[in-house]
Design an enzyme around this catalytic site. Structure first.
Site, PDB file in Angstrom:
ATOM      1  N   LYS A  80      -4.254  21.568  -9.735  1.00  0.00           N
ATOM      2  CA  LYS A  80      -3.902  22.794 -10.606  1.00  0.00           C
ATOM      3  C   LYS A  80      -2.886  21.882 -11.564  1.00  0.00           C
ATOM      4  CE  LYS A  80      -3.979  25.990  -7.057  1.00  0.00           C
ATOM      5  NZ  LYS A  80      -3.244  26.601  -6.257  1.00  0.00           N
ATOM      6  N   ASP A 111       9.574   7.621   0.467  1.00  0.00           N
ATOM      7  CA  ASP A 111       8.794   7.781  -0.562  1.00  0.00           C
ATOM      8  C   ASP A 111       8.782   6.429  -1.490  1.00  0.00           C
ATOM      9  OD1 ASP A 111       8.538   8.318  -3.517  1.00  0.00           O
ATOM     10  OD2 ASP A 111       9.200  10.323  -3.303  1.00  0.00           O
ATOM     11  N   ASP A 155      -2.717  11.949  -3.307  1.00  0.00           N
ATOM     12  CA  ASP A 155      -2.967  13.688  -3.303  1.00  0.00           C
ATOM     13  C   ASP A 155      -3.272  14.158  -4.667  1.00  0.00           C
ATOM     14  OD1 ASP A 155      -1.683  14.574  -0.767  1.00  0.00           O
ATOM     15  OD2 ASP A 155      -0.147  13.332  -1.309  1.00  0.00           O
ATOM     16  N   ARG A 180      -9.472   6.863   5.704  1.00  0.00           N
ATOM     17  CA  ARG A 180      -9.916   8.104   6.344  1.00  0.00           C
ATOM     18  C   ARG A 180     -10.090   9.334   5.452  1.00  0.00           C
ATOM     19  NH1 ARG A 180      -5.736  10.498  10.475  1.00  0.00           N
ATOM     20  NH2 ARG A 180      -5.673   8.522  11.601  1.00  0.00           N
ATOM     21  N   TYR A 181      -9.121   9.518   4.254  1.00  0.00           N
ATOM     22  CA  TYR A 181      -9.323  10.697   3.461  1.00  0.00           C
ATOM     23  C   TYR A 181     -10.505  10.253   2.636  1.00  0.00           C
ATOM     24  CZ  TYR A 181      -7.842  13.878  -0.129  1.00  0.00           C
ATOM     25  OH  TYR A 181      -7.592  14.966  -0.899  1.00  0.00           O
ATOM     26  N   GLU A 182     -10.855   9.149   2.227  1.00  0.00           N
ATOM     27  CA  GLU A 182     -12.059   9.042   1.548  1.00  0.00           C
ATOM     28  C   GLU A 182     -13.326   9.438   2.043  1.00  0.00           C
ATOM     29  OE1 GLU A 182     -12.759   4.723   0.941  1.00  0.00           O
ATOM     30  OE2 GLU A 182     -14.764   4.856   0.015  1.00  0.00           O
ATOM     31  N   GLU A 200       0.888  -1.203   0.149  1.00  0.00           N
ATOM     32  CA  GLU A 200       0.117  -0.061  -0.155  1.00  0.00           C
ATOM     33  C   GLU A 200       0.787   1.210   0.240  1.00  0.00           C
ATOM     34  OE1 GLU A 200      -3.440   0.523   2.655  1.00  0.00           O
ATOM     35  OE2 GLU A 200      -3.722   2.490   2.133  1.00  0.00           O
ATOM     36  N   ASP A 225     -11.389  10.540  -5.613  1.00  0.00           N
ATOM     37  CA  ASP A 225     -12.648  11.218  -5.561  1.00  0.00           C
ATOM     38  C   ASP A 225     -12.666  12.565  -6.496  1.00  0.00           C
ATOM     39  OD1 ASP A 225     -11.353  12.591  -3.729  1.00  0.00           O
ATOM     40  OD2 ASP A 225     -13.225  12.189  -2.092  1.00  0.00           O
ATOM     41  N   GLU A 281       4.815   5.355   3.393  1.00  0.00           N
ATOM     42  CA  GLU A 281       4.233   6.617   3.832  1.00  0.00           C
ATOM     43  C   GLU A 281       5.235   7.557   4.237  1.00  0.00           C
ATOM     44  OE1 GLU A 281       0.888   8.405   3.426  1.00  0.00           O
ATOM     45  OE2 GLU A 281       2.261   9.683   4.233  1.00  0.00           O
TER      46      GLU A 281
HETATM   47  C1  LIG Z   1      -4.497  12.452   0.306  1.00  0.00           C
HETATM   48  S1  LIG Z   1      -3.584  11.088   1.333  1.00  0.00           S
HETATM   49  C2  LIG Z   1      -4.474   9.782   1.435  1.00  0.00           C
HETATM   50  C3  LIG Z   1      -4.103   8.868   2.532  1.00  0.00           C
HETATM   51  C4  LIG Z   1      -4.747   7.458   2.543  1.00  0.00           C
HETATM   52  N1  LIG Z   1      -4.515   6.676   1.436  1.00  0.00           N
HETATM   53  C5  LIG Z   1      -6.348   7.567   2.843  1.00  0.00           C
HETATM   54  O1  LIG Z   1      -7.123   7.533   1.558  1.00  0.00           O
HETATM   55  O2  LIG Z   1      -6.779   8.002   3.830  1.00  0.00           O
HETATM   56  C6  LIG Z   1      -2.068  10.848   0.376  1.00  0.00           C
HETATM   57  C7  LIG Z   1      -0.933  10.199   0.956  1.00  0.00           C
HETATM   58  O3  LIG Z   1      -0.083   9.524   0.123  1.00  0.00           O
HETATM   59  C8  LIG Z   1       0.957  10.065   0.804  1.00  0.00           C
HETATM   60  N2  LIG Z   1       2.072  10.063  -0.335  1.00  0.00           N
HETATM   61  C9  LIG Z   1       2.469  11.225  -1.215  1.00  0.00           C
HETATM   62  N3  LIG Z   1       3.157  10.893  -2.078  1.00  0.00           N
HETATM   63  C10 LIG Z   1       4.046   9.841  -1.744  1.00  0.00           C
HETATM   64  C11 LIG Z   1       4.932   8.941  -2.077  1.00  0.00           C
HETATM   65  N4  LIG Z   1       5.827   9.362  -3.100  1.00  0.00           N
HETATM   66  N5  LIG Z   1       5.315   7.786  -1.618  1.00  0.00           N
HETATM   67  C12 LIG Z   1       4.425   7.221  -0.511  1.00  0.00           C
HETATM   68  N6  LIG Z   1       3.375   7.835  -0.061  1.00  0.00           N
HETATM   69  C13 LIG Z   1       3.159   9.078  -0.501  1.00  0.00           C
HETATM   70  C14 LIG Z   1       1.041  11.082   1.616  1.00  0.00           C
HETATM   71  O4  LIG Z   1       1.739  11.485   2.310  1.00  0.00           O
HETATM   72  C15 LIG Z   1      -0.549  11.153   1.859  1.00  0.00           C
HETATM   73  O5  LIG Z   1      -0.380  10.289   3.359  1.00  0.00           O
END
Ligand SMILES: C[S@@+](CC[C@H](N)C(=O)[O-])C[C@H]1O[C@@H](n2cnc3c(N)ncnc32)[C@H](O)[C@@H]1O
Length: 222
Positions: free
Chosen positions: A132, A106, A128, A203-205, A54, A164, A79
């Site tokens: 933009k 990353d 994320d 959580r984000y969903e 994940e 979404d 994460e």
């Molecule tokens: C909008 S949040 C969604 C988190 C989770 N998947 C949820 O749905 O609740 C996006 C997540 O992706 C992580 N993220 C962004 N770029 C990443 C990368 N290159 N490698 C791993 N995680 C990353 C961010 O830190 C963030 O926690």
């Protein structure tokens, strides 16, 4: 010259960890981290039937729920956000999960350390959106990373992407369809409009910040 890939995340640090959380991270995280450098995830849990990855697990609710459901599967998470890592460490500790390994950092760096065909399933849930146009280059599933994920995913394996944001779904679909490694599994609209049967809400969903109900895109590794 700085040749690190462009950042795909907003922040790595949020509110300071509470003392208990910080202590838990300090004591539990080292044993949950894969070794530095290249590694074979199977060696982390030799009796695992499959390895699932994940990417961007946020608070880790989805990853922990899947790990609890499938104790035979090694769940690997990555994460960069420290508070998210601390949250997953707490889930692992409270639920006594023995089949979770996680990495703060990353996903592109983690994936580069994995052997070919070492993963059965990949989850990229509500990444994320970078809405933009000038930030599209920060979106996670760029062609190079899509190819890297194809390399580490076993033939017949599967990748699940959810968002979404309507435009982000189209943008990602276009790039996945252009990749020789993946086939979109959808046959009818309900296949992308309805959550897959084994989906666990994230959580984000639940924040529903996007402009459409969640869209789920599933791809098979050719
Ligand atoms: C909008 S949040 C969604 C988190 C989770 N998947 C949820 O749905 O609740 C996006 C997540 O992706 C992580 N993220 C962004 N770029 C990443 C990368 N290159 N490698 C791993 N995680 C990353 C961010 O830190 C963030 O926690």
């Amino acid at each position: 010259m700085d040749d690190r890939p462009l950042r795909t995340y907003g922040r790595v640090k949020g509110r300071p960890l509470k003392a208990r959380q910080a202590a838990l991270v300090q004591t539990r995280l080292p044993a949950l981290c894969p070794p530095a450098g290249p590694f074979d995830p199977r060696a982390l849990m030799p009796d695992a039937t499959e390895v699932w990855l994940e990417i961007g697990f946020g608070g880790g609710e989805h990853l922990a729920a899947q790990a609890e459901r499938r104790p035979d599967v090694l769940m690997l998470g990555v994460e960069p956000f420290l508070n998210g890592v601390a949250s997953l460490v707490r889930h692992v500790d409270e639920r006594g999960l023995a089949n979770v390994r996680l990495c703060q950092g990353d996903a592109r760096e983690l994936v580069a350390r994995l052997p070919d065909a070492s993963i059965e399933r990949v989850f990229v849930l509500f990444p994320d959106p970078w809405p933009k146009a000038r930030h599209f280059k920060r979106r996670l599933l760029q062609p190079g990373f899509i190819a890297a994920l194809a390399r580490v995913t076993r033939g017949g394996g599967r990748l699940r992407f959810a968002t979404d944001w309507r435009d982000y779904a189209c943008w990602t679909l276009e790039r996945m369809l252009a990749s020789p490694g993946w086939t979109w599994t959808a046959e009818r609209a309900d296949d992308w409009r309805r959550p897959p049967q084994d989906h666990v809400s994230t959580r984000y969903e639940t924040k529903a910040l996007g402009d459409t109900p969640p869209i789920f895109l599933e791809f098979d590794r050719r």
